[in-house]
Motif scaffolding. Structure first.
Motif, PDB file in Angstrom:
ATOM      1  N   LEU A 175      49.537  34.432  25.454  1.00  0.00           N
ATOM      2  CA  LEU A 175      48.582  36.102  25.197  1.00  0.00           C
ATOM      3  C   LEU A 175      47.461  36.113  26.161  1.00  0.00           C
ATOM      4  CD1 LEU A 175      48.784  38.317  23.307  1.00  0.00           C
ATOM      5  CD2 LEU A 175      47.114  37.296  21.868  1.00  0.00           C
ATOM      6  N   ILE A 176      46.848  34.905  26.540  1.00  0.00           N
ATOM      7  CA  ILE A 176      45.511  34.900  27.343  1.00  0.00           C
ATOM      8  C   ILE A 176      46.161  35.203  28.493  1.00  0.00           C
ATOM      9  CG2 ILE A 176      44.049  33.535  28.491  1.00  0.00           C
ATOM     10  CD1 ILE A 176      43.540  31.892  25.569  1.00  0.00           C
ATOM     11  N   VAL A 177      47.292  34.733  29.121  1.00  0.00           N
ATOM     12  CA  VAL A 177      47.602  34.894  30.675  1.00  0.00           C
ATOM     13  C   VAL A 177      48.242  36.297  30.772  1.00  0.00           C
ATOM     14  CG1 VAL A 177      49.249  34.282  32.179  1.00  0.00           C
ATOM     15  CG2 VAL A 177      48.217  32.265  30.726  1.00  0.00           C
ATOM     16  N   TRP A 178      48.761  36.781  29.866  1.00  0.00           N
ATOM     17  CA  TRP A 178      49.453  38.041  29.854  1.00  0.00           C
ATOM     18  C   TRP A 178      48.344  39.393  29.838  1.00  0.00           C
ATOM     19  CZ3 TRP A 178      51.045  41.076  24.902  1.00  0.00           C
ATOM     20  CH2 TRP A 178      51.567  42.442  25.393  1.00  0.00           C
ATOM     21  N   LYS A 179      47.275  39.071  28.985  1.00  0.00           N
ATOM     22  CA  LYS A 179      46.408  40.069  28.616  1.00  0.00           C
ATOM     23  C   LYS A 179      45.162  40.111  29.734  1.00  0.00           C
ATOM     24  CE  LYS A 179      48.094  42.708  25.356  1.00  0.00           C
ATOM     25  NZ  LYS A 179      48.298  44.245  25.668  1.00  0.00           N
ATOM     26  N   LEU A 180      44.595  38.817  29.884  1.00  0.00           N
ATOM     27  CA  LEU A 180      43.291  38.614  30.692  1.00  0.00           C
ATOM     28  C   LEU A 180      43.420  37.795  32.292  1.00  0.00           C
ATOM     29  CD1 LEU A 180      41.652  36.991  27.702  1.00  0.00           C
ATOM     30  CD2 LEU A 180      41.592  39.403  28.292  1.00  0.00           C
ATOM     31  N   MET A 181      44.541  37.342  32.624  1.00  0.00           N
ATOM     32  CA  MET A 181      44.369  36.828  33.859  1.00  0.00           C
ATOM     33  C   MET A 181      44.994  37.882  34.949  1.00  0.00           C
ATOM     34  SD  MET A 181      43.364  33.822  34.212  1.00  0.00           S
ATOM     35  CE  MET A 181      44.023  33.254  35.560  1.00  0.00           C
ATOM     36  N   PRO A 182      44.463  37.910  35.999  1.00  0.00           N
ATOM     37  CA  PRO A 182      45.110  38.569  37.252  1.00  0.00           C
ATOM     38  C   PRO A 182      46.285  37.811  37.896  1.00  0.00           C
ATOM     39  CG  PRO A 182      43.195  37.602  37.946  1.00  0.00           C
ATOM     40  CD  PRO A 182      43.275  37.312  36.504  1.00  0.00           C
ATOM     41  N   GLU A 183      47.206  38.476  38.447  1.00  0.00           N
ATOM     42  CA  GLU A 183      48.143  37.791  39.288  1.00  0.00           C
ATOM     43  C   GLU A 183      47.324  37.380  40.752  1.00  0.00           C
ATOM     44  OE1 GLU A 183      50.519  35.225  40.516  1.00  0.00           O
ATOM     45  OE2 GLU A 183      51.457  36.381  39.010  1.00  0.00           O
ATOM     46  N   THR A 184      47.221  35.973  41.017  1.00  0.00           N
ATOM     47  CA  THR A 184      46.535  35.532  42.137  1.00  0.00           C
ATOM     48  C   THR A 184      47.429  35.042  43.278  1.00  0.00           C
ATOM     49  OG1 THR A 184      46.547  33.309  41.297  1.00  0.00           O
ATOM     50  CG2 THR A 184      44.836  34.817  40.805  1.00  0.00           C
ATOM     51  N   ALA A 185      48.846  35.184  43.091  1.00  0.00           N
ATOM     52  CA  ALA A 185      49.688  34.713  44.208  1.00  0.00           C
ATOM     53  C   ALA A 185      49.573  35.681  45.443  1.00  0.00           C
ATOM     54  CB  ALA A 185      51.218  35.008  43.903  1.00  0.00           C
ATOM     55  N   GLY A 186      49.292  35.211  46.777  1.00  0.00           N
ATOM     56  CA  GLY A 186      49.089  35.929  47.797  1.00  0.00           C
ATOM     57  C   GLY A 186      47.604  36.575  48.196  1.00  0.00           C
ATOM     58  N   LYS A 187      46.807  36.450  46.977  1.00  0.00           N
ATOM     59  CA  LYS A 187      45.424  36.809  47.084  1.00  0.00           C
ATOM     60  C   LYS A 187      44.646  36.020  47.899  1.00  0.00           C
ATOM     61  CE  LYS A 187      46.294  40.546  44.666  1.00  0.00           C
ATOM     62  NZ  LYS A 187      47.762  40.310  44.319  1.00  0.00           N
ATOM     63  N   THR A 188      43.504  36.425  48.778  1.00  0.00           N
ATOM     64  CA  THR A 188      42.707  35.437  49.287  1.00  0.00           C
ATOM     65  C   THR A 188      41.665  35.220  48.218  1.00  0.00           C
ATOM     66  OG1 THR A 188      41.110  37.093  49.816  1.00  0.00           O
ATOM     67  CG2 THR A 188      42.713  36.518  51.479  1.00  0.00           C
ATOM     68  N   LEU A 189      41.109  33.946  48.424  1.00  0.00           N
ATOM     69  CA  LEU A 189      40.099  33.568  47.379  1.00  0.00           C
ATOM     70  C   LEU A 189      39.062  34.646  47.060  1.00  0.00           C
ATOM     71  CD1 LEU A 189      39.650  29.821  48.240  1.00  0.00           C
ATOM     72  CD2 LEU A 189      40.804  30.821  46.314  1.00  0.00           C
ATOM     73  N   GLU A 190      38.475  35.440  48.341  1.00  0.00           N
ATOM     74  CA  GLU A 190      37.741  36.508  48.416  1.00  0.00           C
ATOM     75  C   GLU A 190      37.975  37.604  47.400  1.00  0.00           C
ATOM     76  OE1 GLU A 190      36.467  33.527  50.913  1.00  0.00           O
ATOM     77  OE2 GLU A 190      38.374  34.649  51.124  1.00  0.00           O
ATOM     78  N   GLU A 191      39.574  38.079  47.656  1.00  0.00           N
ATOM     79  CA  GLU A 191      39.954  39.069  46.674  1.00  0.00           C
ATOM     80  C   GLU A 191      40.181  38.841  45.163  1.00  0.00           C
ATOM     81  OE1 GLU A 191      43.333  41.196  49.665  1.00  0.00           O
ATOM     82  OE2 GLU A 191      43.796  39.421  48.779  1.00  0.00           O
TER      83      GLU A 191
END
Length: 471
Positions: free
Chosen positions: A443-459
């Motif tokens: 539930l936490i991953v689904w509702k609260l986490m962004p997908e970070t694959a392919g994003k820079t650390l700054e993004e």
């Protein structure tokens, strides 16, 4: 970013060296399982002392993560890895040469501190030298190394015990003591070999370029980034992006943790780190032989089953490494945790009704292997990736220490509580509980986490501070 060229071989080399810390993490954590009965007999330990022998390294790990992030922010990622390598080397040699139980405990605590340190600094270093397109796979290399360490410990325990029972005798007294009469010494001491290799190879890698930028050593950072990105212009672009983010971070590290967006990221990191420990994986990896023996297997068969579990754990970790940046962190968790829930329920049903319906131990092994497959391909592969990329550059070490501390507290609690749960809740009830604990994680991953694959650390940082990247 798609047209940017990278020196992939160089990034892999840097990541591989840092990931040796993960191998030591895995070995030091898993080797204990093969030594408990021998150490208990030799030092005549009671139940509380036996628990202390198992748990003391985890106490050391908690201490390690408490200062690892702050120390890495002050001294740099490279020098803190050097400190960890020294601690691992000393711990392994000291375990093998321990004159009494108190010395053994002290040596195990020292190794535990090193585990806590590398659990923070090694994935942190990898995330800061890896390009966004490859970061997930390269940080996952650390988790694969952990599984290699687990498997290496199980295999070393199995073969060292076999050697000690082979009838071989040496004229050299200390060899007989370490490898024959008190073989637990060689099991624990073998860790010093990869530890020394780790110590030597760290001197062949540079400091993290992002840390160099933070401490205003831009010339050194540019040299490192040029080796990674191949061109001066791309290296300078990376420096400017990092500096632009740092320019908005005027507060101290501790005060930044309380910013609304950053605090949310820290709380989420703490939750997924701790919940992950109550979904059963360490109960299986630490107490697998005991669980199998309770199910009616002989000691030899239970050790062999544990090697199979370690093999599946490692192979699945490699598969996850290959696909994590393509599928994404969140999808891996959705698929993997769903499979974990089904496998855990199947294990619980086996313990409740397996004998009544005539199911053989082979079914139990298959259920455990399925569970490890789904776990190693999801939460185990993703946790260190997420923790290493979630937080702003200026406080990344400190924030990872907070999340890492919660992870190790959870690991310590599950290590201490599993025997009690198996006895009080029964094995079936214990595994049903593990299945239930998967739900809040999902539930936490689904509702609260962004997908970070392919994003820079700054993004990713901009997501938490208000300007959302696409999820």
């Amino acid at each position: 970013m798609e047209s940017t060229k990278f020196n992939l071989g160089y990034m892999i080399f840097l990541s591989f060296v840092a990931a040796i810390g993960g191998l030591l993490f895995g070995y030091d954590t898993a080797v204990i399982s093969g030594t408990i009965s021998q150490v208990t007999d030799q030092f005549q330990l009671d139940a509380l002392q036996q628990g202390w022998y198992v748990g003391c390294a985890l106490i050391g790990s908690i201490c390690g993560v408490m200062f690892a992030g702050m120390l890495s922010d002050r001294l740099g990622r490279k020098w803190v890895m050097i400190i960890a390598a020294l601690l691992f080397s000393i711990s392994g040699i000291w375990c093998a040469a321990s004159s009494d139980f108190n010395h053994l405990i002290a040596a195990r605590i020292l190794g535990g501190i090193a585990i806590g340190v590398v659990s923070i600094v090694s994935p942190l270093y990898i995330s800061e030298v890896a390009a966004a397109q490859y970061r997930g796979r390269l940080v996952s290399l650390y988790q694969v190394a952990v599984t290699v360490g687990f498997l290496g410990a199980y295999i070393a325990n199995f073969y060292l015990l076999s050697f000690s029972q082979s009838g071989f005798e040496s004229n050299i007294e200390w060899i007989n003591k370490i490898f024959i009469s008190e073989v637990w010494r060689s099991m624990l001491g073998m860790e010093s070999v990869p530890a020394i290799i780790f110590l030597i190879t760290i001197f062949f890698i540079p400091e993290s370029p992002r840390w160099l930028i933070v401490v205003q050593r831009e010339n050194q950072a540019q040299k490192v980034l040029q080796n990674i990105y191949l061109t001066t212009s791309e290296a300078q672009l990376q420096i400017e992006q990092t500096k632009a983010i740092l320019a908005n971070e005027h507060q101290s590290s501790w005060s930044m943790l309380w910013q609304p967006g950053i605090l949310k990221a820290v709380i989420i990191g703490v939750c997924i780190a701790m919940l992950g420990q109550f979904m059963g994986v360490n109960a299986v990896l630490y107490y697998g032989p005991s669980i199998f023996e309770d199910a009616g297997l002989s000691g030899g068969d239970s050790l062999f089953y544990q090697i199979l579990i370690g093999t599946v754990n490692m192979v699945t970790g490699v598969l996850a490494l290959l696909i994590i940046d393509k599928i994404g962190r969140k999808k891996l968790i959705y698929y993997g945790v769903s499979g974990m829930i089904i496998s855990l329920i199947a294990i619980g049903i086996y313990f409740l009704a397996g004998e009544k319906v005539g199911l053989s131990n082979t079914y139990l092994l298959l259920f455990f292997l399925a569970y490890i497959f789904f776990c190693a391909g999801s939460i185990s592969a993703v946790i260190f990736v997420l923790l290493s990329e979630m937080y702003p550059t200026k406080i990344r070490g400190l924030a990872m220490s907070v999340a890492g501390l919660s992870l190790w507290i959870g690991t310590y609690l599950i290590g201490q509580l599993t025997p009690w749960m198996l006895e009080t809740l029964t094995p079936g009830g214990t595994f049903f509980l593990f299945a239930f604990m998967c739900l809040p994680y999902m539930l936490i991953v689904w509702k609260l986490m962004p997908e970070t694959a392919g994003k820079t650390l700054e993004e990713i940082e901009l997501f938490w501070t208000g300007q959302k990247c696409k999820s």
